[in-house]
Design a protein around this motif. Sequence first.
Motif, PDB file in Angstrom:
ATOM      1  N   LEU A  32       0.828  -1.214   0.000  1.00  0.00           N
ATOM      2  CA  LEU A  32       0.000   0.000   0.000  1.00  0.00           C
ATOM      3  C   LEU A  32       0.861   1.262   0.000  1.00  0.00           C
ATOM      4  CD1 LEU A  32      -2.804  -1.020   2.536  1.00  0.00           C
ATOM      5  CD2 LEU A  32      -2.969  -0.872   0.043  1.00  0.00           C
ATOM      6  N   ALA A  33       1.913   1.271   0.819  1.00  0.00           N
ATOM      7  CA  ALA A  33       2.781   2.447   0.885  1.00  0.00           C
ATOM      8  C   ALA A  33       3.456   2.709  -0.451  1.00  0.00           C
ATOM      9  CB  ALA A  33       3.834   2.262   1.983  1.00  0.00           C
ATOM     10  N   LEU A  34       3.890   1.658  -1.131  1.00  0.00           N
ATOM     11  CA  LEU A  34       4.576   1.817  -2.416  1.00  0.00           C
ATOM     12  C   LEU A  34       3.609   2.279  -3.496  1.00  0.00           C
ATOM     13  CD1 LEU A  34       7.469   1.466  -3.387  1.00  0.00           C
ATOM     14  CD2 LEU A  34       6.881  -0.837  -4.150  1.00  0.00           C
ATOM     15  N   VAL A  35       2.412   1.727  -3.517  1.00  0.00           N
ATOM     16  CA  VAL A  35       1.419   2.135  -4.524  1.00  0.00           C
ATOM     17  C   VAL A  35       1.030   3.591  -4.329  1.00  0.00           C
ATOM     18  CG1 VAL A  35      -0.953   1.789  -5.295  1.00  0.00           C
ATOM     19  CG2 VAL A  35       0.531  -0.187  -4.913  1.00  0.00           C
ATOM     20  N   VAL A  36       0.783   3.983  -3.077  1.00  0.00           N
ATOM     21  CA  VAL A  36       0.404   5.382  -2.798  1.00  0.00           C
ATOM     22  C   VAL A  36       1.540   6.333  -3.167  1.00  0.00           C
ATOM     23  CG1 VAL A  36      -0.209   7.004  -0.968  1.00  0.00           C
ATOM     24  CG2 VAL A  36      -1.238   4.729  -1.010  1.00  0.00           C
ATOM     25  N   ALA A  37       2.788   5.937  -2.872  1.00  0.00           N
ATOM     26  CA  ALA A  37       3.936   6.790  -3.214  1.00  0.00           C
ATOM     27  C   ALA A  37       4.022   7.011  -4.720  1.00  0.00           C
ATOM     28  CB  ALA A  37       5.226   6.155  -2.694  1.00  0.00           C
ATOM     29  N   ASP A  38       3.843   5.955  -5.506  1.00  0.00           N
ATOM     30  CA  ASP A  38       3.895   6.098  -6.969  1.00  0.00           C
ATOM     31  C   ASP A  38       2.762   6.975  -7.482  1.00  0.00           C
ATOM     32  OD1 ASP A  38       6.184   4.585  -7.262  1.00  0.00           O
ATOM     33  OD2 ASP A  38       5.084   2.696  -7.416  1.00  0.00           O
TER      34      ASP A  38
ATOM     35  N   LEU B 152       4.207  11.636   6.933  1.00  0.00           N
ATOM     36  CA  LEU B 152       3.092  10.808   7.376  1.00  0.00           C
ATOM     37  C   LEU B 152       3.500   9.338   7.459  1.00  0.00           C
ATOM     38  CD1 LEU B 152       0.080  10.468   8.023  1.00  0.00           C
ATOM     39  CD2 LEU B 152      -0.347  10.289   5.559  1.00  0.00           C
ATOM     40  N   LEU B 153       4.293   8.894   6.504  1.00  0.00           N
ATOM     41  CA  LEU B 153       4.744   7.510   6.493  1.00  0.00           C
ATOM     42  C   LEU B 153       5.619   7.213   7.713  1.00  0.00           C
ATOM     43  CD1 LEU B 153       4.332   5.131   4.551  1.00  0.00           C
ATOM     44  CD2 LEU B 153       6.541   5.669   3.542  1.00  0.00           C
ATOM     45  N   PHE B 154       6.562   8.109   8.007  1.00  0.00           N
ATOM     46  CA  PHE B 154       7.414   7.916   9.182  1.00  0.00           C
ATOM     47  C   PHE B 154       6.606   8.001  10.471  1.00  0.00           C
ATOM     48  CE2 PHE B 154      10.889   9.146   6.225  1.00  0.00           C
ATOM     49  CZ  PHE B 154      11.688   8.028   6.409  1.00  0.00           C
ATOM     50  N   LEU B 155       5.587   8.859  10.482  1.00  0.00           N
ATOM     51  CA  LEU B 155       4.723   8.953  11.656  1.00  0.00           C
ATOM     52  C   LEU B 155       4.009   7.629  11.913  1.00  0.00           C
ATOM     53  CD1 LEU B 155       3.309  10.702  13.855  1.00  0.00           C
ATOM     54  CD2 LEU B 155       1.579  11.238  12.140  1.00  0.00           C
ATOM     55  N   LEU B 156       3.517   7.012  10.845  1.00  0.00           N
ATOM     56  CA  LEU B 156       2.823   5.734  10.988  1.00  0.00           C
ATOM     57  C   LEU B 156       3.770   4.641  11.483  1.00  0.00           C
ATOM     58  CD1 LEU B 156       0.619   5.713   7.747  1.00  0.00           C
ATOM     59  CD2 LEU B 156      -0.151   6.035  10.095  1.00  0.00           C
TER      60      LEU B 156
END
Length: 542
Positions: free
Chosen positions: A75-81, A101-105
């Motif tokens: 999910l993180a990779l798809v959202v980043a792209d 936000l990613l590091f916060l999660l």
Amino acid sequence: MSTNTGQPPAGFAAQNTGAGVPEPKRVARQSHSRGFGAGFLVKLVLMALVNAFGLFGILSAWAAGSWAILTFLVLALVVADLVYFLPTRKLLPAKYLYPGLLFLLVFQVFVLLYTAGTAFTNYGDGHNSSKEAAIGQLTRTYEQRVEGSPQYDVTVLSKDSELALATVEDGEVLVGTAGQPLAPAADAQVSGTTVESVAGYEVLDRERINASSEDLMALQVPATGEPQDGALRTDDGRTAYAYNPTLVYDEAQNAMVSEDGTVYADNGEGSFVGPDGEELKPGWRVFVGFQNFATIFDPEILGGPFVSVTLWTFTFAILSVALTFFLGLMLAILLNDKNLKFRNVYRAIIFLPYAFPAFLSILIWAGLLNTDFGYINNVLLGGTHVPWLDDPWLAKVSLLLVNTWLGFPYMFLVTTGALQSIPSELYESADMDGARGVQKFRSITLPMLMVAVGPLLIASFAMNFNNFNVIYLLTGGGPQDLESTTGVGATDILISFVYKIAFQGGTNDYGVASALSILIFIMVAVVSALTFRRSKALEEIN
């Protein structure tokens, strides 16, 4: 004198090129295109690296069977792209916010949720795995080597993801699995006592053996079809011995049964317990509800130490903030006089304690305050033996003094900037009204300062509430209460109490430590929320 004839100036037509676009606009457009192209290439390279590392993590999670991590990475990779490649200006803010936000999660939300989940389990020494792993460990622990059995030189094989062992006996290759005893194998090649290849099987190299170490330790290959001959087990993938279990799991009874018929039943709390109350170790992790929180508040277990440590934690945090703030403010007021000579030199000297690494300063103070060999006792006090760190009350005073030494330069810097931002007209008006120094400080300086430094004081309280470093390095939480079973000391605060429960209590009770961590989070959150709500009243002053 010039006249406007309605015709373009001479040479203007020569500046227009292609589709009638003026040259300045065309040049700007070309420049923008070149900048966009370079930025896009940089973004492409960075995102290629992100995707490469992301795919590596996904494949690793797939191999390890960590489906939660795999789902998150996908999910993180798809959202980043999508965020960085979709051509829409609506996603422009997300390009800046998404990494944070990613590091916060990962580093905040996940840690909080994992800690909360652990707080409702019996996780700790003896209960740190699954029930299946505990059964396997008990079976291996309570076993004995078959009398007279030889050492087997084995080779680790694999077939359809199932491990097998091969050995050479009288020049013949024998292969067996967990469900199949050792039997002759056809089309096998041998070099001395080492099996080189077996038809239908893959010989594992050392790297793959190490990667499958847990499965290999759990592998038990029957030596023959007779149970009394035992099963081969290897820990290193090179040599194996035949063992007979003295404790087996009976699925029908959901219990471990020993050779003499003793039944160790599942007590529902992550352990097998015998009829006489004997508990087999290890157990496994189970959900225990609010049992850990009840343990914290139980006066006969942690209730007494918990209350005393909590009171000292609040006292330490509040006094640390008050002492550092008022000392820093006093020095800031003294050095705010523009007519004072060498003012900047004094400010630099005051800043020095803050410039040195805190852990070094704390260790130096621990040496200075040593009862027998410290500089303060031996030199400054003429050879006395004041127990600065050995007496409960003196240790607390020493902690506050050292923490004040470490923290007042920060408050000095903050209040110095805040004082310089207060309009001088306010003081001039107060002088005209006949106000004195104390009145001006109480009615002008302090309220105006609180507008600026109020949130910083709240942050300082939260930091000192969890100031593990100064406690651990200066006193270690001591002097220790020898009558306490938890190892709690007179200067322990809640965070050092958590550390001792988790790592120094003998049982490493991570479940109770996690429950206490949740309570710490709630305490700091409530105090911070109330203080921030109170500080909103100061906005009217501003």
